[in-house]
Every structure is written in C-alpha cells, then in structure tokens.
Design a protein around this motif. Structure first.
Motif, short mmCIF file in Angstrom:
data_model
loop_
_atom_site.label_atom_id
_atom_site.label_comp_id
_atom_site.label_asym_id
_atom_site.label_seq_id
_atom_site.Cartn_x
_atom_site.Cartn_y
_atom_site.Cartn_z
N GLY A 91 -1.41 -6.87 -3.76
CA GLY A 91 -2.22 -6.02 -4.64
C GLY A 91 -3.68 -6.01 -4.32
O GLY A 91 -4.30 -7.04 -4.13
N ASP A 92 -4.29 -4.80 -4.28
CA ASP A 92 -5.74 -4.73 -4.11
C ASP A 92 -6.41 -4.88 -5.47
O ASP A 92 -5.77 -5.21 -6.46
CB ASP A 92 -6.15 -3.43 -3.40
CG ASP A 92 -5.85 -2.20 -4.24
OD1 ASP A 92 -5.47 -2.36 -5.42
OD2 ASP A 92 -5.99 -1.09 -3.72
N ASP A 93 -7.73 -4.64 -5.56
CA ASP A 93 -8.42 -4.94 -6.82
C ASP A 93 -7.98 -4.02 -7.96
O ASP A 93 -8.20 -4.34 -9.13
CB ASP A 93 -9.94 -4.92 -6.64
CG ASP A 93 -10.40 -3.65 -5.93
OD1 ASP A 93 -9.53 -2.84 -5.58
OD2 ASP A 93 -11.61 -3.49 -5.74
N GLU A 94 -7.35 -2.88 -7.65
CA GLU A 94 -6.79 -2.04 -8.72
C GLU A 94 -5.30 -2.28 -8.89
O GLU A 94 -4.62 -1.50 -9.55
CB GLU A 94 -7.02 -0.56 -8.39
CG GLU A 94 -8.48 -0.15 -8.43
CD GLU A 94 -9.05 -0.23 -9.83
OE1 GLU A 94 -8.32 0.08 -10.78
OE2 GLU A 94 -10.24 -0.61 -9.96
N MET A 95 -4.79 -3.30 -8.25
CA MET A 95 -3.37 -3.65 -8.30
C MET A 95 -2.50 -2.61 -7.60
O MET A 95 -1.30 -2.55 -7.85
CB MET A 95 -2.88 -3.87 -9.73
CG MET A 95 -3.37 -5.14 -10.36
SD MET A 95 -2.69 -6.60 -9.58
CE MET A 95 -1.02 -6.56 -10.17
N ASN A 96 -3.09 -1.76 -6.73
CA ASN A 96 -2.24 -0.89 -5.93
C ASN A 96 -1.53 -1.75 -4.90
O ASN A 96 -2.10 -2.69 -4.37
CB ASN A 96 -3.08 0.16 -5.20
CG ASN A 96 -3.81 1.04 -6.19
OD1 ASN A 96 -3.23 1.46 -7.18
ND2 ASN A 96 -5.09 1.28 -5.94
N GLY A 97 -0.29 -1.40 -4.66
CA GLY A 97 0.47 -2.14 -3.66
C GLY A 97 0.89 -3.52 -4.11
O GLY A 97 1.23 -4.36 -3.29
N ALA A 98 0.85 -3.77 -5.44
CA ALA A 98 1.33 -5.06 -5.93
C ALA A 98 2.85 -5.02 -6.00
O ALA A 98 3.44 -4.90 -7.07
CB ALA A 98 0.73 -5.35 -7.29
N GLU A 99 3.47 -5.06 -4.84
CA GLU A 99 4.93 -4.96 -4.76
C GLU A 99 5.43 -6.05 -3.86
O GLU A 99 4.78 -6.42 -2.88
CB GLU A 99 5.32 -3.62 -4.14
CG GLU A 99 5.21 -2.46 -5.07
CD GLU A 99 5.81 -1.21 -4.45
OE1 GLU A 99 6.51 -1.37 -3.42
OE2 GLU A 99 5.56 -0.13 -4.98
N THR A 124 5.54 -5.32 -9.11
CA THR A 124 6.81 -4.59 -9.03
C THR A 124 7.71 -5.29 -8.02
O THR A 124 7.26 -5.61 -6.92
CB THR A 124 6.56 -3.14 -8.59
OG1 THR A 124 5.56 -2.60 -9.44
CG2 THR A 124 7.82 -2.33 -8.71
N ARG A 146 -3.08 -10.23 -16.93
CA ARG A 146 -4.11 -9.91 -15.95
C ARG A 146 -5.45 -10.24 -16.56
O ARG A 146 -5.68 -10.02 -17.75
CB ARG A 146 -4.07 -8.42 -15.64
CG ARG A 146 -2.99 -8.08 -14.69
CD ARG A 146 -3.27 -6.69 -14.19
NE ARG A 146 -2.05 -6.11 -13.67
CZ ARG A 146 -1.88 -4.81 -13.48
NH1 ARG A 146 -2.84 -3.99 -13.79
NH2 ARG A 146 -0.76 -4.35 -13.00
#
Ligand code: SF4
Lengths: 195, 191
Positions: A91-99, A124, A146
């Motif tokens: 996950g990046d700082d916006e939680m994109n790619g938190a998979e 996810t 969070r």
C-alpha cells in the motif's frame, strides 16, 4: 529457536526475503509481498519447517513509511514446536495497492483473520472466498485501525436521543468523572480532591 | 411449605385493619416483584453473577427471577459495554418490554461508555433508551449494585422517574470517614 528456519528461508528464496531479525527468541522475516503465498506454502510443506498452525494475522499501519501497511502473520509448528513471524509491506500513502494473496488455500484457519484485517485495516486479500467485514457492521465507512481514522469518529447505527427528547441532562454528574473506570483516557486527568 | 393452619380474617375490627392509597399499594407490590432481564455483554457480568448468587443474594429484594423474554420483565439490567452494533438490538428489547418498565445502567461502560472512547462503543445507554439508575464502578461491587436496586425501589415507591446515580460508599479523598455507615450487629457481622 527457529533461526534455522530463517536461514532456510533465505537459502530458498534469496532476495525475496527482504529483512530478517531475531530478538529474544522471536524470529521475524520481512518478505516480498508478491511472493507471500508461495513462501507460506513452503513454510507449511517443507519438512524442516512444517508450520501447520497459523496463530494470528493482522495489519499494522505505519503512515510515515512506504509501503504503509504491514501484514503480520504468526505461525507455529505443532510437530517441531517452533514459531515464526512473517511480514509483508503493502500500500502507498493513500492505501492504493494494499493487496496481498489470501492464505486461505494454505491454512483455512486464516479466513476470519483475513476478514478482520480487511475490516480493521483495509487490506484486500486476493482470492479470499468471502471477504466481508467481520467486526464492524456493513454500513461502517472506513477502516478504524488505520492511523488516519479520527480517534473520536463514531458511526451510530441508530440516531442518539437528544437532551430535549430525554428531558434530562445526558452529561453525567459526579461520581462519573473523566477518571472513572481506568485512567488512560485521552481527557486530562482530574485529581480526586476536585470532585 | 406445608398446610395453612391459621386463618386470618380481616373484618374491620381492631384485629386487622389497614388503609392505604391504591397507588401506594401497587407500587409497594411492584417494587418487591421486579422480574429482571439481564442484558449482559461484558466483564461486569461477573459481578452481576456474584450479586445474583447466594452470597449477596439479590432474592432478598424480590428481584431474583430472571426472565429471558423482554415481554415478561420489569427491569432491564444493561450490564457491560454497549457497542454500536448492539445499539439497535438493545433498543428493540427495551421497546418490547411492557410498561411499567425500568432500566438500570450497570457499570461505567453502560452508564457513559467508560474508558472506551472510540469508534465502536455507545457512550452510555441513555443515548439510546431512558435510564432510571446508574451504577458507577468498573465493575461496581455487589454492595453498589444492591444500593442501586434499593435506589430503584425507592424511586418506584415514590413514583420518581428522574434518573439517579448510586453514590460511592467511600470518598477516595477522605478514606477514613465512610459516606455510608453499616450497622454492625452484636455478633460483629455487617447487617
Ligand atoms: S465498566 Fe469495567 S467491568 Fe464493566 S463492562 Fe465496562 S470495562 Fe468491564
């Protein structure tokens, strides 16, 4: 005790094991999130490791780091009696790619733990059979563990009564003070003598 | 048990006579026959169990009969932390109870959320349903619980529906002078 397990992991996966540490018998391996499931399968099936029991799985948020969310897994071997902690960062700082890959095909016991991690931290799990909230209700927005979830934000399911409706003050009088219960609340602590 | 051998006759003479208001008689009967619905959610339940069990014996106050149907109960004991997820359930249970009904907030969590000041806890059950008696403590001692029950009985007897808070028996700033003095019998035991 299972430093041997760490060296076996390093030997087998090389650069996919990003960091290892051992502290007072706690052995930790930080691994590449992309190979999470593959490493878990190895932990389960290798005869020198044979970690057959997942103890816990959770998410830890480090907002100042990148990747931000750490997924932490503890496993135990009931036959060899050793344990290991495995972490992956997503996950990046916006939680994109938190998979990350779901470990349900490896240990079916992690199903609810992954649901809890999804519910509390918003990670996810790819391939999870039933990824729903487990502790909070479906109407709940956001992920409360969070660090950027406001500490005092509540999301009531039914509207609260107002003082007008109740006809009595809903703020409590003494002996309910900020120091009632236990004293690690966020409000300033009042000495008893002021009551 | 056994057979009734003595016949009591109330014939209006000096042998037995009492006058009262109907309301007072009714509330006297009510206050000693409280059927309770325990809504037990958390650690305070342990203290509730000890209060109900023989050592503290809530039966002395006519309040020992639990009814696990809200339709048959008079007093709702909310024992423990109420989470946001349970709030609609608690209100449904309260709405199902028949009048007259009373609510006791047992412990700090039920009364005001206690130290749970967070996303998941209702800050006091009075945000959802009316409450008659608050019992502070984390958890309250059985003595405080009995104080709360007696406070509720006083309120029933006097028809007072304003909420009341059980007072502490000891002031922490002044531990020598107890706020409540227990009478001691000749045998040295608390009465
Ligand atoms: S008041 Fe204390 S003992 Fe009672 S439910 Fe809350 S935390 Fe548990």
């Amino acid at each position: 005790m299972s430093e041997a397990a760490l060296s076996r992991l390093k030997e087998r996966f090389g650069a996919a094991i990003l960091e290892t540490s051992s502290f007072l018998g706690d052995d930790t391996a930080v691994v590449d999130a992309a190979r999470w499931k593959e490493i878990a399968l190895f932990l389960r099936d290798d005869s020198k490791l044979s970690f057959d029991m997942p103890i816990d799985l959770c998410g830890v948020d480090y907002p100042e780091r990148l990747p931000r969310m750490e997924v932490v897994l503890h496993v135990y071997s009931t036959s060899l009696r050793h344990r290991l902690r495995m972490k992956a960062r997503v996950g990046d700082d916006e939680m994109n790619g938190a998979e990350i890959d779901s470990l349900v095909p490896v240990w079916s016991g992690v199903e609810w733990l992954e649901r809890e991690t999804y519910d509390m931290s918003g990670v996810t799990f790819r391939g999870h059979p039933d990824l729903r909230r487990i502790l909070m209700y479906p109407e709940f927005e956001g992920h409360p563990l969070r660090k950027d979830y406001a500490a005092n934000r509540t999301q009531p399911l039914i509207p609260y009564r107002t003082e007008e409706e109740a006809g009595v003050p809903l703020e409590k009088l003494a002996p309910f003070g900020p120091d009632e219960g236990m004293s690690f609340g966020r409000r300033p602590h009042l000495p008893h003598s002021e009551n | 048990m056994g057979e009734v051998t003595r016949t009591v006759t109330i014939d209006g003479s000096e042998q037995g006579f009492a006058t009262t208001k109907f309301d007072a008689l009714l509330s006297w009967a009510r206050k000693y026959s409280l059927f309770q619905y325990p809504f037990v959610t958390a650690c305070c339940g342990m203290e509730f169990m000890s209060t109900v069990s023989p050592r503290f014996d809530i039966a002395r106050f006519g309040a020992e009969a639990p009814r696990f149907s809200p339709r048959q109960s008079d007093v709702l004991w909310v024992v423990g932390t109420i989470s946001q997820r349970q709030a609609p359930v608690l209100r449904r249970i309260y709405e199902q109870m028949m009048d007259p009904k009373w609510v006791i907030a047992f412990g700090t969590c039920a009364s005001c959320g206690g130290f749970y000041d967070n996303y998941t806890t209702v800050p006091g059950l009075d945000k959802i349903i009316p409450c008659d008696v608050y019992i502070p403590g984390c958890p309250p001692r059985p003595e405080a619980i009995l104080d709360g029950l007696m406070l509720l009985q006083d309120k029933i007897a006097s028809g007072d529906r304003r909420p009341g808070v059980v007072k502490p028996r000891q002031d922490p700033a002044d531990p020598k002078n107890d706020l409540v003095t227990l009478r001691t019998s000749a045998s040295g035991r608390d009465e």
